[in-house]
Scaffold this active site. Structure first.
Site, PDB file in Angstrom:
ATOM      1  N   TYR A 166      35.620  47.885  25.945  1.00 34.69           N
ATOM      2  CA  TYR A 166      36.775  47.323  26.329  1.00 34.69           C
ATOM      3  C   TYR A 166      37.585  47.100  25.794  1.00 34.69           C
ATOM      4  O   TYR A 166      37.717  46.658  24.404  1.00 34.69           O
ATOM      5  CB  TYR A 166      36.443  46.039  26.814  1.00 34.69           C
ATOM      6  CG  TYR A 166      37.151  45.181  27.660  1.00 34.69           C
ATOM      7  CD1 TYR A 166      37.571  45.897  29.205  1.00 34.69           C
ATOM      8  CD2 TYR A 166      37.603  43.975  27.905  1.00 34.69           C
ATOM      9  CE1 TYR A 166      38.154  45.718  29.995  1.00 34.69           C
ATOM     10  CE2 TYR A 166      38.721  43.670  29.003  1.00 34.69           C
ATOM     11  CZ  TYR A 166      38.944  44.180  29.653  1.00 34.69           C
ATOM     12  OH  TYR A 166      40.051  43.291  30.290  1.00 34.69           O
ATOM     13  N   ASP A 280      40.445  47.651  16.669  1.00 37.94           N
ATOM     14  CA  ASP A 280      40.712  45.831  17.894  1.00 37.94           C
ATOM     15  C   ASP A 280      39.733  44.819  17.343  1.00 37.94           C
ATOM     16  O   ASP A 280      38.566  45.237  17.829  1.00 37.94           O
ATOM     17  CB  ASP A 280      39.967  46.773  19.608  1.00 37.94           C
ATOM     18  CG  ASP A 280      40.149  45.427  20.799  1.00 37.94           C
ATOM     19  OD1 ASP A 280      40.740  44.673  20.223  1.00 37.94           O
ATOM     20  OD2 ASP A 280      39.934  46.000  21.539  1.00 37.94           O
ATOM     21  N   LYS A 308      43.023  36.271  20.856  1.00 36.45           N
ATOM     22  CA  LYS A 308      41.261  35.108  20.775  1.00 36.45           C
ATOM     23  C   LYS A 308      41.555  34.089  20.026  1.00 36.45           C
ATOM     24  O   LYS A 308      42.196  32.757  20.765  1.00 36.45           O
ATOM     25  CB  LYS A 308      39.658  35.973  21.319  1.00 36.45           C
ATOM     26  CG  LYS A 308      39.731  36.509  22.695  1.00 36.45           C
ATOM     27  CD  LYS A 308      38.992  36.358  22.657  1.00 36.45           C
ATOM     28  CE  LYS A 308      38.229  38.534  24.038  1.00 36.45           C
ATOM     29  NZ  LYS A 308      37.944  37.751  25.048  1.00 36.45           N
TER      30      LYS A 308
HETATM   31  C1  LIG Z   1      37.892  44.038  21.839  1.00 34.93           C
HETATM   32  C2  LIG Z   1      38.866  43.463  22.886  1.00 34.93           C
HETATM   33  N1  LIG Z   1      39.815  43.861  23.266  1.00 34.93           N
HETATM   34  C3  LIG Z   1      40.828  43.117  24.255  1.00 34.93           C
HETATM   35  C4  LIG Z   1      40.205  42.364  25.464  1.00 34.93           C
HETATM   36  C5  LIG Z   1      41.902  41.718  26.025  1.00 34.93           C
HETATM   37  O1  LIG Z   1      42.116  40.795  25.982  1.00 34.93           O
HETATM   38  P1  LIG Z   1      42.335  39.905  26.714  1.00 34.93           P
HETATM   39  O2  LIG Z   1      41.635  39.208  27.527  1.00 34.93           O
HETATM   40  O3  LIG Z   1      42.853  38.854  26.202  1.00 34.93           O
HETATM   41  O4  LIG Z   1      43.593  40.917  27.943  1.00 34.93           O
HETATM   42  C6  LIG Z   1      39.005  42.498  25.029  1.00 34.93           C
HETATM   43  C7  LIG Z   1      38.871  40.397  25.688  1.00 34.93           C
HETATM   44  O5  LIG Z   1      37.605  40.683  26.156  1.00 34.93           O
HETATM   45  C8  LIG Z   1      37.666  42.493  23.950  1.00 34.93           C
HETATM   46  O6  LIG Z   1      37.161  42.089  23.962  1.00 34.93           O
END
Ligand SMILES: Cc1ncc(COP(=O)(O)O)c(C=O)c1O
Length: 468
Positions: A166, A280, A308
């Site tokens: 994700y 990521d 985060k």
């Molecule tokens: C690995 C990863 N990338 C991107 C995101 C997206 O982040 P946001 O919820 O701050 O848009 C998440 C959200 O859980 C994530 O786990």
């Protein structure tokens, strides 16, 4: 090894526990149930984000302090949910509170870069080995902008993404995030074109309605921990591929760690084919080590995305990496946002990175994480539960599959019925958890051994009950 009979008996027992504990949860949380009914009149599903929904309804929180949270019924919990991995500083940390109070008095927003924003950028570059970075407001924006800049730098459109990863909710990455087992194995069904090194087919499956069909072709899906699959795709389509994007540790399927050499192999392949490698680190940056996955695994991507935990509990996102790629934000790649570098987030983030999330803090969280994972492992072994525990700094989890996982398809084999029994069990015993089995625990600098022991005790009672 559990026999078929054992597996069926455990599943039956899990269903009984889930039903009983869900009834108990409903008895304990009438105010949440009431707020849910009220919220349904203004918010679809009664929540601010799809990920906040839960069965039978979400537990609505009122406040947090230290390592604890309180729900709207006044029930107290040890917070292991951690705001999906944001709260490694814990709740209302005195230093963070002080920095935000000071920032508020100086004005909450200018849409002009402040000195504190520059100071935070310096900290982030230094900590995560980035040459240049830009701010955004979420993980979604961080991966979205990183991909755009990489497309601008390479002049190519297509991206390679891992099955089961994700990266937020923008269109390019909303493919094959949680493909159902029933649709796997249909080669090239909607535009993907790749195979694992064992010959298994991988397809591009949209994860959301509303993603334009015209985008399906541009995202190619490969399995995690399979460098050869990436090499094969690059050999065949290298001059069309802008990006290989991955969570260096998969953290939306429990936790799957990279095999030794895998991340470096991806870096080498990307260098050979002129593809931009994006880590990521939205979940693992600032949680699994002081310098995130880049430090922990010793591999530098071309770009990395963060969010985060970076903002000390406030809204933030960032991405950055090699200056020669990042300079495309000044050469035609759109990268902007009214709230980017907001003074409140900058103040909280700066204090978090310089005063709270120190190397000592990671040592503390690492010790607690190991105590928790080892405690769970001992219980799993004692009761013969089909599960394993992962220990990764402030992050860790129990996954209900006997062997550690290598990729998303292993996650599909996990006994999710055990998770759905454990969730209400743990919540009813004062351990606040995420409602989905794809998540993991997040510990904070304010957790202590008593918090961890409470988790271990509740988990031990759950496993004993399961095997009765
Ligand atoms: C690995 C990863 N990338 C991107 C995101 C997206 O982040 P946001 O919820 O701050 O848009 C998440 C959200 O859980 C994530 O786990």
């Amino acid at each position: 090894m559990a026999t078929q009979v054992d597996t069926e008996r455990i599943a039956t027992r899990a269903a009984e526990i889930a039903a009983l504990e869900t009834r108990r949860l409903v008895e304990r949380t009438p105010a949440s149930e009431k707020l849910h009914r009220r919220a349904l009149d203004s918010l679809p599903d009664g929540v601010a984000s799809n990920f906040q929904a839960g069965d039978p309804y979400p537990i609505y929180l009122e406040r947090g302090r230290g390592s604890h949270v309180w729900d709207v019924d006044g029930q107290e919990y040890v917070d292991c949910h951690g705001g999906f991995g944001v709260n490694v500083v814990g709740h209302a940390h005195p230093k963070i509170v002080e920095s935000i109070e000071k920032a508020i008095r100086g004005g909450t927003h200018f849409a002009v870069t402040t000195e504190k924003t520059v100071a935070l950028a310096e900290q982030i570059c230094d900590r995560f080995q980035l040459e240049r970075m830009r701010f955004v407001n979420s993980g979604t924006e961080a991966t979205m902008d990183a991909i755009r800049v990489a497309r601008a730098a390479t002049g190519r459109d297509r991206i390679v993404k891992m099955e089961g990863s994700y990266h937020g909710h923008h269109d390019s990455v909303l493919f094959s995030v949680v493909p159902e087992s029933a649709v796997l194995g249909l080669r090239n069904q909607v535009g993907g074109e790749s195979a694992g090194s064992d010959g298994t087919a991988y397809t591009t499956q949209p994860t959301s309605k509303g993603v334009p069909r015209s985008m399906w072709h541009d995202t190619i899906i490969v399995p995690f921990n399979d460098a050869k699959a990436v090499e094969d795709v690059c050999r065949e389509h290298g001059d069309e591929i802008a990006v290989v994007i991955l969570e260096p540790v998969m953290m939306n399927v429990g936790i799957i760690v990279p095999e030794p050499g895998y991340l470096q192999a991806l870096r080498d392949i990307c260098d050979r084919y002129g593809v931009v490698l994006i880590f990521d680190e939205v979940k693992c940056g600032a949680t699994i080590a002081y310098g995130g996955a880049i430090e922990r695994f010793g591999v530098r991507p071309h770009l990395a995305a963060f969010a985060k935990a970076l903002g000390g509990g406030t809204t933030i996102g960032a991405f950055g990496g090699e200056a020669s790629i990042m300079e495309y934000v000044t050469k035609g790649a759109a990268q902007q946002g009214t709230f980017n570098g907001n003074p409140l987030s900058a103040a909280a983030g700066y204090t978090a990175l310089t005063e709270v999330l120190t190397r000592d803090a990671y040592e503390h969280m690492g010790k607690l994480g190991t105590m928790l994972a080892e405690g769970c492992r001992a219980i799993i072994a004692e009761h013969g539960i089909p599960g394993h525990a992962v220990d990764l700094g402030a992050k860790g989890c129990v996954s209900y599959r006997r062997e550690p996982m290598k990729n998303y398809r292993d996650f599909l084999e996990a006994h999710d019925e055990l998770f759905y029994a454990s969730y209400p069990w743990m919540v009813n015993r004062g351990i606040f958890m995420t409602p989905g089995d794809e998540e993991q625990w997040t510990l904070s600098v304010q957790h202590d051994e008593a918090d961890v022991q409470r988790y271990i005790d509740a988990f031990g009672e759950f496993c004993a009950e399961l095997m009765k």
